[in-house]
Design an enzyme around this catalytic site. Structure first.
Site, PDB file in Angstrom:
ATOM      1  CB  SER A   1      -0.837  -0.077   1.247  1.00  0.00           C
ATOM      2  OG  SER A   1      -1.692   1.154   1.522  1.00  0.00           O
TER       3      SER A   1
ATOM      4  CG  LEU B   1      -1.361   3.928  -6.832  1.00  0.00           C
ATOM      5  CD1 LEU B   1      -1.232   4.599  -8.183  1.00  0.00           C
ATOM      6  CD2 LEU B   1       0.136   3.807  -6.232  1.00  0.00           C
TER       7      LEU B   1
ATOM      8  CG  ASP C   1      -7.745   1.931   0.454  1.00  0.00           C
ATOM      9  OD1 ASP C   1      -9.040   2.407   0.511  1.00  0.00           O
ATOM     10  OD2 ASP C   1      -7.272   1.535   1.506  1.00  0.00           O
TER      11      ASP C   1
ATOM     12  CG  ASN D   1      -8.606   4.665   3.708  1.00  0.00           C
ATOM     13  OD1 ASN D   1      -7.393   4.827   2.992  1.00  0.00           O
ATOM     14  ND2 ASN D   1      -8.945   3.540   4.324  1.00  0.00           N
TER      15      ASN D   1
ATOM     16  CD  GLU E   1      -8.875  -1.156   0.389  1.00  0.00           C
ATOM     17  OE1 GLU E   1      -8.059  -1.139  -0.728  1.00  0.00           O
ATOM     18  OE2 GLU E   1      -8.808  -1.457   1.613  1.00  0.00           O
TER      19      GLU E   1
ATOM     20  CG  ASP F   1     -10.763  -1.541   4.796  1.00  0.00           C
ATOM     21  OD1 ASP F   1     -11.099  -1.868   5.852  1.00  0.00           O
ATOM     22  OD2 ASP F   1      -9.698  -0.881   4.277  1.00  0.00           O
TER      23      ASP F   1
HETATM   24  O1  OSB Z   1      -7.468   1.249   4.271  1.00  0.00           O
HETATM   25  O2  OSB Z   1      -6.293  -0.417   4.026  1.00  0.00           O
HETATM   26  C1  OSB Z   1      -6.313   0.721   4.486  1.00  0.00           C
HETATM   27  C2  OSB Z   1      -3.428   1.153   6.962  1.00  0.00           C
HETATM   28  C3  OSB Z   1      -3.895   1.897   7.933  1.00  0.00           C
HETATM   29  C4  OSB Z   1      -5.285   1.926   8.217  1.00  0.00           C
HETATM   30  C5  OSB Z   1      -6.102   1.687   6.893  1.00  0.00           C
HETATM   31  C6  OSB Z   1      -5.362   0.974   5.724  1.00  0.00           C
HETATM   32  C7  OSB Z   1      -4.191   0.900   5.677  1.00  0.00           C
HETATM   33  C8  OSB Z   1      -3.294   0.621   4.444  1.00  0.00           C
HETATM   34  C9  OSB Z   1      -2.038  -0.012   4.777  1.00  0.00           C
HETATM   35  O3  OSB Z   1      -3.656   0.830   3.410  1.00  0.00           O
HETATM   36  C10 OSB Z   1      -1.976  -1.547   4.878  1.00  0.00           C
HETATM   37  C11 OSB Z   1      -0.448  -1.924   5.245  1.00  0.00           C
HETATM   38  O4  OSB Z   1       0.232  -1.839   4.512  1.00  0.00           O
HETATM   39  O5  OSB Z   1      -0.724  -2.736   6.321  1.00  0.00           O
HETATM   40 MG    MG Z   2      -8.416   0.302   3.027  1.00  0.00          MG
END
Ligand code: OSB
Ligand code: MG
Length: 375
Positions: free
Chosen positions: A133, A160, A187, A189, A212, A237
């Site tokens: 990530s 990304l 992703d 979020n 995502e 997620d």
């Molecule tokens: O949304 O997947 C996510 C890290 C912290 C909180 C949420 C996410 C993430 C990552 C990194 O995308 C995942 C990793 O490399 O451990």
């Molecule tokens: Mg995520």
């Protein structure tokens, strides 16, 4: 299994570089470790809550509080992981705190019986392909450098992080530089709304594996509406906290892929249940990450070896985030990590290093006999 007591240990793990997402920047990982002590040995669980409630409502200090105030006192006399899950069910939410406690008990139970996490969960592979990530950067040249390094290290898939203002241009630049063969996904979020559907549909041009969590955590219906307007598969997620959530999302057409993070869903038992629901519906899953240390990573890698995990996970190597890990480092070989084969998690924390990074330790005795002292 009888539990003597439970240790809550906070450690501060510096990150090699700040990790930026649409919800904030992380420069150090404040980790809560749960150690279950029994007469026959111990077990470890890593709580993946972050220091602030920005990814979800949980945060490290809150997880420690609910553990000491409600979850640990609710443990029955004789426990295994299933009994822990049942005992914690009456308490709403706090999945990450619950997951850490259940995982520590599961680890103790499996170490005592000599079975590995992978063996217990139903892993069918001895190594898993790994993605990485990649956080939001200040500039596209910086992003291309970073992606190039990960590609050179052998990661088989790049994710990304995106947000409004950092989406089409970075995705286009990475696709142009690294070519059509690169497995690429994004992703958000939860940073967009359905009003952004036209913009998000422009990502269709870049042949992404998936997008995502584009919309808010509780927007299942709107994710379904968005999914009808995109060619890029929608993966959830944050929205998925249980097997019931997964079934609802699939039925609604809100997700055609699911990211499984054991912490987010309350533990490895629920994670496996979500895997099973998704397999039954033909929905591919992959293992997410929360910047885990080697303890959390060991269990995630075991989970990622189940047959329904048909996409590479965010199960990157220890060196992705940490100069030194609390366990022997997980190292990438040909884009893969080995699934630990030893009893329980199959890895041990280094006690000396653990002490170096520890910021607080709290002992919660469970049996009357445990009150006498700290083993
Ligand atoms: O949304 O997947 C996510 C890290 C912290 C909180 C949420 C996410 C993430 C990552 C990194 O995308 C995942 C990793 O490399 O451990
Ligand atoms: Mg995520």
């Amino acid at each position: 299994m009888k539990i003597t007591g439970i240790e809550l240990r906070r450690i501060a793990m510096p990150l090699k570089a700040p990790f930026r997402t649409s919800f904030g920047v992380e420069s150090a990982r404040d980790v809560l470790l749960v150690r279950v002590v029994t007469p026959d040995g111990e077990g470890w669980g890593e709580c993946v809550a972050m220091s602030e409630p920005r990814y979800c409502s949980e945060y490290v200090e809150g997880a420690a509080d609910v553990l000491r105030r409600f979850l640990v006192p609710a443990l029955p006399d004789a426990v295994d992981a299933h009994a822990v899950k049942r005992a914690l069910k009456p308490f709403k939410g706090h999945k990450m705190a619950k997951a850490a406690l259940e995982t520590a008990v599961l680890d103790a139970q499996l170490r005592a019986s000599g079975q590995s996490f992978g063996g217990f969960l139903g892993a069918e592979r001895d190594r898993v392909p790994c993605g990485v990530s990649v956080g939001i950067m200040d500039s596209i040249p910086e992003l291309l450098d970073s992606v190039g390094q990960f590609v050179d290290e052998g990661y088989v898939r790049i994710k990304l992080k995106i947000e409004p203002g950092w989406d089409l241009a970075p995705v286009r630049a990475v696709r142009e530089r690294f070519g059509d063969e690169l497995l690429l996904q994004v992703d958000a979020n939860a940073a967009y709304t359905l009003a952004d559907a036209r913009l998000l549909a422009k990502l269709d041009a870049f042949d992404l594996l998936l997008i995502e969590q584009p919309l808010a955590d509780d927007d299942l219906v709107q994710h379904a509406a968005l999914a009808r307007r995109l060619r890029t598969p929608v993966c959830l997620d944050e929205s998925i906290e249980s097997a019931e959530d997964a079934a609802a999302a699939i039925t609604l057409g809100a997700a055609s892929v699911i990211n499984i993070k054991p912490g987010r869903v309350g533990g490895y038992l629920e994670a496996r249940a979500i895997h099973d629901v998704c397999v039954a519906h033909g929905v591919p899953v992959w293992c997410g990450g929360m910047l885990e240390t080697g303890l959390g990573r060991a269990a995630n890698v075991a989970l990622a070896a189940l047959p329904g995990f048909t996409l590479p996970g965010d199960t990157s190597a220890s060196g992705r985030y940490f100069a030194t890990d609390v366990t022997a480092p997980f190292e990438l070989a040909d884009g893969h990590l080995d699934v630990p084969a030893g009893p329980g998690l199959g890895v041990e924390p280094d006690p000396g290093f653990l002490d170096e990074v520890t910021t607080s330790v709290e002992w919660l005795p469970l049996q009357p006999s445990g009150a006498a002292g700290r083993p």
